[in-house]
Motif scaffolding. Structure first.
Motif, PDB file in Angstrom:
ATOM      1  N   SER A 137       0.511   3.732   9.576  1.00 10.18           N
ATOM      2  CA  SER A 137       1.529   3.756   8.527  1.00 10.18           C
ATOM      3  C   SER A 137       2.645   2.770   8.835  1.00 10.18           C
ATOM      4  CB  SER A 137       2.082   5.168   8.384  1.00 10.18           C
ATOM      5  OG  SER A 137       3.094   5.214   7.399  1.00 10.18           O
ATOM      6  N   GLU A 192       0.821  -1.204   0.000  1.00 11.67           N
ATOM      7  CA  GLU A 192       0.000   0.000   0.000  1.00 11.67           C
ATOM      8  C   GLU A 192       0.858   1.258   0.000  1.00 11.67           C
ATOM      9  OE1 GLU A 192      -3.497   0.251   2.506  1.00 11.67           O
ATOM     10  OE2 GLU A 192      -3.296  -1.865   2.989  1.00 11.67           O
ATOM     11  N   LYS A 213       1.676  -0.820   8.037  1.00 17.01           N
ATOM     12  CA  LYS A 213       1.685  -1.168   6.620  1.00 17.01           C
ATOM     13  C   LYS A 213       3.085  -1.493   6.113  1.00 17.01           C
ATOM     14  CE  LYS A 213      -2.523   1.354   5.489  1.00 17.01           C
ATOM     15  NZ  LYS A 213      -3.147   2.448   4.710  1.00 17.01           N
TER      16      LYS A 213
END
Length: 383
Positions: free
Chosen positions: A160, A75, A163
């Motif tokens: 974040s 991502e 990920k």
């Protein structure tokens, strides 16, 4: 003297002519005698036309799909720090797959957490002071908003940071890896494919006129070119509630087990949808049918009859068997058997091997066909 020699020569020529004529007559006699001898019977294999339940099937084609299947991708961009799987490995749900470098995000998270701690202290102190009116209500509102902002910043950095750590979303078999340690990967880069092969879907289409023949839970048989002699059973699990405008077909999905992982997503599959209510039908071995442009025919075993209608018998008192050519109409072919829709009765005997040597009403002798099961091998029967 000359006359005598001429008579001797004429006599000699006449003798040669008589000898040649006698030899020719003897040859003709031998040929007539040979053709007058009855021909020996032609040895053929015979099978019995049997009536058995015949389940109609709806043939179609489709494509195999995994019960769950995804391409694992990123991502957010980052540099690969650690690859935590091997190509072709079976993985469990939640198992680590790839770790990206997260040093910057970790540092930012620590900064945000420090700011959050400070804003929590300011908010706690402000809540005490606003009660005694030591600070204004607007100043307390600012401290409250700052606290919420810092909480959101911490949560954003945690998300974040998460990920940067790729895990398996479900259990399955992971494919060949597409990344190595040290690679910088932009967002959207595919790491590998992950497929759950415990069960598979097969999607196929049927024409709209066949929709009344199918239903949920109906059995299907799946065949793939990788295993041409093996059928894989499944059941219809979903029927699309819409007819496609362009093709006038309905999309149908069947589910089948794949315990040995023989089948793979993406395989082309031939399907047979089992229709209900099997009907008794007459079938014969496929080898018994002779296919021509003028129609399909079969040799049926019969007993030779004399002019008065009585059965002829050989020197041993056994009926003389002959092969009668009969034109028939055939239906579906399946597992080496052919459905006979017209021209044959249950229990009749048909020639299954040796037809190439036969003419209509040819005298035959029956021998066993080792390629057929015992219940279809036939022996001469008396009517």
């Amino acid at each position: 003297m000359l006359r005598r020699r001429m008579l001797i020569m004429l006599g000699f020529v006449l003798l040669i002519v008589l000898l040649l004529a006698g030899y020719k007559a003897f040859s003709i006699y031998q040929q007539v005698k040979m053709f007058s001898v009855p021909k020996p019977p032609v040895s053929v294999a015979v099978a019995t036309a049997i009536e058995r339940p015949w389940q109609n099937r709806l043939p179609t084609v489709g494509t195999l799909k995994a019960l769950q299947g995804v391409n694992l991708s990123l991502e957010i961009a980052g540099t690969v720090k650690e690859v935590q799987f091997e190509s072709g490995q079976k993985v469990k749900a939640g198992q680590p797959i790839v770790q990206l470098d997260s040093a910057v995000e970790s540092a930012l998270l620590e900064t945000a957490q420090a700011d959050l701690g400070l804003s929590q202290l300011d908010y706690a102190r402000g809540s005490q002071l606003v009660g005694s009116q030591a600070i204004s209500k607007s100043e307390f509102d600012r401290l409250s908003a700052q606290l919420q902002k810092n909480k959101a910043t911490v949560n954003q950095l945690k998300a974040s940071l998460a990920k940067k750590h790729i895990v398996a979303p479900f259990s399955g078999t992971i494919g060949i890896r597409q990344v190595d340690v040290g690679d910088y990967l932009p967002s959207g880069t595919v790491i590998a494919t992950l497929q759950d092969l415990s069960s598979l879907y097969v999607d196929f289409s049927v024409p709209e006129q066949s929709v009344p023949k199918i239903a949920l839970g109906q059995p299907v048989q799946v065949n793939v070119s990788a295993y041409p002699t093996q059928n894989f059973p499944g059941t219809i699990s979903a029927i699309n509630p819409k007819v496609e405008n362009t093709t006038r077909n309905v999309l149908v999905r069947a589910t089948l087990a794949n315990p040995d992982s023989k089948l793979l997503p993406g395989m082309f599959a031939s399907l047979q949808v089992m229709l209900p209510d099997p009907q008794p039908k007459i079938v014969v071995p496929e080898s018994a049918i002779t296919y021509t442009l003028y129609g399909n025919s079969i040799f049926v075993v019969a007993q030779k009859k004399a002019a008065d209608g009585s059965l002829e018998k050989d020197a041993n008192g056994q009926p003389i068997l002959i092969a009668e050519r009969r034109f028939i109409e055939t239906g579906e072919h399946r597992d080496g058997m052919v459905l006979i829709t017209k021209g044959l009765k249950n229990g009749e005997q048909v020639v299954s091997a040796g037809q190439i040597k036969l003419d209509n009403d040819a005298h035959i002798a029956i021998s066993a066909d080792k390629t057929l099961p015992a219940e279809q091998n036939s022996q001469p029967r008396a009517d």
